[in-house]
Design an enzyme around this catalytic site. Structure first.
Site, mmCIF file in Angstrom:
data_model
loop_
_atom_site.group_PDB
_atom_site.id
_atom_site.type_symbol
_atom_site.label_atom_id
_atom_site.label_comp_id
_atom_site.label_asym_id
_atom_site.label_seq_id
_atom_site.Cartn_x
_atom_site.Cartn_y
_atom_site.Cartn_z
ATOM 1 N N ASN A 172 -7.364 -3.076 14.769
ATOM 2 C CA ASN A 172 -8.739 -3.424 14.391
ATOM 3 C C ASN A 172 -8.799 -4.613 13.435
ATOM 4 O O ASN A 172 -9.837 -4.888 12.849
ATOM 5 C CB ASN A 172 -9.432 -2.195 13.773
ATOM 6 C CG ASN A 172 -8.740 -1.704 12.515
ATOM 7 O OD1 ASN A 172 -7.819 -2.355 12.006
ATOM 8 N ND2 ASN A 172 -9.159 -0.564 11.996
ATOM 9 N N GLU A 207 -9.670 -1.962 5.822
ATOM 10 C CA GLU A 207 -10.285 -1.744 7.131
ATOM 11 C C GLU A 207 -11.492 -2.665 7.327
ATOM 12 O O GLU A 207 -11.993 -3.246 6.349
ATOM 13 C CB GLU A 207 -10.715 -0.271 7.227
ATOM 14 C CG GLU A 207 -9.580 0.734 7.015
ATOM 15 C CD GLU A 207 -8.648 0.865 8.234
ATOM 16 O OE1 GLU A 207 -8.589 -0.061 9.064
ATOM 17 O OE2 GLU A 207 -7.969 1.912 8.344
ATOM 18 N N HIS A 210 -7.126 -4.933 10.625
ATOM 19 C CA HIS A 210 -6.888 -4.643 9.204
ATOM 20 C C HIS A 210 -5.582 -5.289 8.717
ATOM 21 O O HIS A 210 -4.660 -5.500 9.498
ATOM 22 C CB HIS A 210 -6.925 -3.139 8.902
ATOM 23 C CG HIS A 210 -5.743 -2.340 9.325
ATOM 24 N ND1 HIS A 210 -5.815 -1.008 9.645
ATOM 25 C CD2 HIS A 210 -4.427 -2.663 9.478
ATOM 26 C CE1 HIS A 210 -4.628 -0.558 9.952
ATOM 27 N NE2 HIS A 210 -3.760 -1.540 9.869
ATOM 28 N N ASP A 238 0.815 -1.214 0.000
ATOM 29 C CA ASP A 238 0.000 0.000 0.000
ATOM 30 C C ASP A 238 0.852 1.270 0.000
ATOM 31 O O ASP A 238 2.064 1.216 0.179
ATOM 32 C CB ASP A 238 -0.955 -0.009 1.208
ATOM 33 C CG ASP A 238 -0.264 -0.421 2.512
ATOM 34 O OD1 ASP A 238 0.984 -0.354 2.589
ATOM 35 O OD2 ASP A 238 -0.963 -0.794 3.461
HETATM 36 P P1 PGA Z 1 2.538 -1.444 12.696
HETATM 37 O O1 PGA Z 1 1.336 -1.411 11.677
HETATM 38 O O2 PGA Z 1 3.436 -2.548 12.288
HETATM 39 O O3 PGA Z 1 3.180 -0.099 12.594
HETATM 40 O O4 PGA Z 1 1.931 -1.690 14.055
HETATM 41 C C1 PGA Z 1 0.811 -2.582 11.192
HETATM 42 C C2 PGA Z 1 -0.467 -2.314 10.441
HETATM 43 O O5 PGA Z 1 -1.216 -1.388 10.795
HETATM 44 O O6 PGA Z 1 -0.750 -3.064 9.487
#
Ligand code: PGA
Length: 242
Positions: A138, A145, A140, A70
């Site tokens: 959450n 999301e 995701h 992404d």
């Molecule tokens: P993070 O993010 O590794 O910075 O916790 C992971 C994500 O939100 O997919």
């Protein structure tokens, strides 16, 4: 529910090394491996370990291809909050993947519709051998999301408040966090032959428990992975609440 493998590391560093080893072994076995890569705090240690392993073994990466999950809409590759910048800093500046083989969605493309369609088509053409994933609190994966269709392909997404708040720590202030992104869809991710999901830290314990519970629902994007035949979950003890 498909049974996934869980590699239970004790520390973040151990989890990172285990994940790096899986990718390193794949790269060694297949010179033209296609890697799916993720950004975020979680994979930083893995990229560090992986680049060390690659350089110590003097592994030839000239036929390797990569696709990132992404990118934010509106940030160009020179912006230090863009995922282009993150990947260059954490991995591509340390190893020799040919620039033309590195694919990251363009968040400042004039024609976003065309950008996401072409990205999906290129993934279909090349095929991803191993996809790295982190997870949001959450549930995701990438920027998919809760509520995202399991049939989703690469698309433009609106970030939830929770994700904007989580990502605000990287920006000067919350208002600077982009509200939109381009992201591989859930169906795109499921096309990968193998998936490694990294979950680290106490703030991710709930998300890990939700995944491990095995319930499959579009309210929990990561749960789609229960429909995939080859998933390796890597956790540290904090993520398991131990
Ligand atoms: P993070 O993010 O590794 O910075 O916790 C992971 C994500 O939100 O997919």
């Amino acid at each position: 529910m498909t049974k996934f493998t869980e590699v239970k590391a004790s520390t973040y560093d151990e989890m990172s090394r285990e994940a790096a080893k899986i990718i390193f072994d794949d790269l060694k076995a297949k010179k033209d491996t296609v890697l799916g890569l993720a950004t975020g705090s979680t994979p930083e240690g893995m990229y560090d370990a992986l680049s060390t392993m690659i350089n110590e073994a003097d592994l030839d990466l000239s036929e390797v291809t990569t696709f990132n999950l992404d990118e934010y809409v509106g940030l160009d590759e020179d912006n230090d909050q863009s995922y282009h910048y993150f990947m260059d800093k954490n991995l591509f500046s340390k190893i020799d993947v040919p620039k033309e083989n590195i694919h990251i969605l363009n968040g400042v493309a004039d024609n976003i519709e065309k950008e996401v369609k072409e990205y999906e088509a290129l993934i279909d053409e090349k095929g991803i051998d191993i996809q790295v994933l982190g997870i949001g609190r959450n549930g995701h994966i990438a920027f998919n999301e809760p509520g995202t269709s399991f049939d989703s392909l690469t698309h433009r997404v609106q970030l939830t408040d929770e994700t904007i708040e989580d990502n605000a720590r990287f920006f000067e202030k919350k208002e600077d966090v982009p509200t939109e992104a381009l992201s591989m869809g859930l169906a795109t991710i499921m096309k990968a032959k193998k998936i490694i999901l990294l979950i680290s830290g106490a703030n991710k314990q709930e998300a890990r428990d939700l995944f491990v519970s095995g319930e499959v629902s579009e309210d929990v994007p990561v749960s789609i992975l229960h429909n995939h035949p080859n998933v390796i979950l890597l956790t540290d003890s904090e993520a398991r609440g131990e």
